[in-house]
Write a protein that holds these residues in place. Structure first.
Motif, PDB file in Angstrom:
ATOM      1  N   LEU A 176      11.266   8.292   4.675  1.00 53.03           N
ATOM      2  CA  LEU A 176      10.266   7.529   4.107  1.00 53.03           C
ATOM      3  C   LEU A 176       9.691   6.566   5.363  1.00 53.03           C
ATOM      4  N   ARG A 177       8.329   7.081   6.620  1.00 49.86           N
ATOM      5  CA  ARG A 177       7.260   6.591   7.306  1.00 49.86           C
ATOM      6  C   ARG A 177       6.434   6.324   6.838  1.00 49.86           C
ATOM      7  N   VAL A 178       5.923   4.761   6.149  1.00 46.09           N
ATOM      8  CA  VAL A 178       4.915   4.178   6.378  1.00 46.09           C
ATOM      9  C   VAL A 178       4.733   3.292   6.860  1.00 46.09           C
ATOM     10  N   ASN A 179       3.982   2.362   6.785  1.00 48.76           N
ATOM     11  CA  ASN A 179       2.919   1.352   7.511  1.00 48.76           C
ATOM     12  C   ASN A 179       2.626   0.737   6.230  1.00 48.76           C
ATOM     13  N   THR A 180       2.300   0.466   5.225  1.00 50.87           N
ATOM     14  CA  THR A 180       2.027   0.118   4.218  1.00 50.87           C
ATOM     15  C   THR A 180       2.343  -0.213   3.403  1.00 50.87           C
ATOM     16  N   LEU A 181       2.894  -0.626   2.290  1.00 53.26           N
ATOM     17  CA  LEU A 181       3.503  -0.780   0.454  1.00 53.26           C
ATOM     18  C   LEU A 181       2.429  -1.721   0.549  1.00 53.26           C
ATOM     19  N   THR A 182       1.506  -0.499  -0.870  1.00 52.40           N
ATOM     20  CA  THR A 182       1.348  -0.952  -1.685  1.00 52.40           C
ATOM     21  C   THR A 182       1.490  -0.683  -3.196  1.00 52.40           C
ATOM     22  N   ASP A 183       0.914  -1.651  -4.677  1.00 49.05           N
ATOM     23  CA  ASP A 183       1.501  -1.575  -5.577  1.00 49.05           C
ATOM     24  C   ASP A 183       0.465  -0.464  -6.140  1.00 49.05           C
ATOM     25  N   ASN A 231      -4.171  -3.073  -5.154  1.00 49.86           N
ATOM     26  CA  ASN A 231      -4.681  -4.292  -5.153  1.00 49.86           C
ATOM     27  C   ASN A 231      -4.480  -4.967  -4.281  1.00 49.86           C
ATOM     28  N   ASN A 232      -2.295  -4.913  -3.934  1.00 47.06           N
ATOM     29  CA  ASN A 232      -2.118  -5.995  -3.221  1.00 47.06           C
ATOM     30  C   ASN A 232      -1.202  -5.412  -2.544  1.00 47.06           C
ATOM     31  N   SER A 233      -1.182  -5.609  -1.089  1.00 43.67           N
ATOM     32  CA  SER A 233      -0.554  -4.463   0.112  1.00 43.67           C
ATOM     33  C   SER A 233       0.009  -5.909   0.665  1.00 43.67           C
ATOM     34  N   THR A 234       1.017  -4.473   1.460  1.00 40.65           N
ATOM     35  CA  THR A 234       1.965  -5.507   2.840  1.00 40.65           C
ATOM     36  C   THR A 234       2.127  -4.778   3.852  1.00 40.65           C
ATOM     37  N   ALA A 235       1.570  -5.008   5.060  1.00 37.23           N
ATOM     38  CA  ALA A 235       2.269  -4.175   5.951  1.00 37.23           C
ATOM     39  C   ALA A 235       4.375  -4.380   6.202  1.00 37.23           C
TER      40      ALA A 235
END
Length: 146
Positions: free
Chosen positions: A5-12, A16-20
């Motif tokens: 799974l390749r992602v740059n950012t995780l978000t809810d 509204n809330n995301s984290t690199a």
């Protein structure tokens, strides 16, 4: 079959809330060890290849994978007197705080391949604090892996 799974950012779910992902990786513990001085055994660890019990309350943990810097890292050190669940002379209310310190040892500076720590119990009204062989001595390290 394994997946990536390749992602740059995780978000809810509401976005509204995301984290690199890089922030999550930088903020994780890269090494921890639970050393039992009384049985001279590592009770649990991550990224700890071995350790050296130098003397009462003096311990070095060697990393399996080195860090990038000997000084640009953060450590937490703590102890627990599991022999009597903290109620005896080394951990009860009659003692000052128990804890530890991380530093270069007496013969060398801090390195990228290990961490040296001292574990001590606090003083009380009738006795000075001193180094001690606790039954649970914890070190955790945050920093970048090489």
């Amino acid at each position: 079959m394994a997946s990536i799974l390749r992602v740059n950012t995780l978000t809810d779910a509401s976005s509204n809330n995301s984290t690199a992902v890089s922030v999550i990786n930088q903020g994780t513990v890269k090494h921890w060890v639970n050393y039992d001085f009384t049985s001279a055994a590592i009770d649990g660890s991550v990224n700890s290849s071995s350790g050296t019990d130098h003397s009462a309350g003096h311990y070095t943990s060697n990393f399996t994978s080195n860090l990038t810097s000997a000084t640009d890292r953060c450590h937490t050190v703590n102890v627990w007197n599991t022999n009597d669940q903290g109620s005896g002379a080394l951990g009860g209310n009659e003692r000052g705080a128990s804890g530890g310190a991380v530093k270069g040892n007496s013969t060398s500076a801090m390195t990228t391949s290990s961490v040296y720590a001292e574990f001590l119990y606090g003083a009380n009204a009738s006795s000075n604090g001193d180094h001690n062989d606790f039954s649970a001595a914890f070190i955790s390290t945050m920093g970048d892996l090489a």
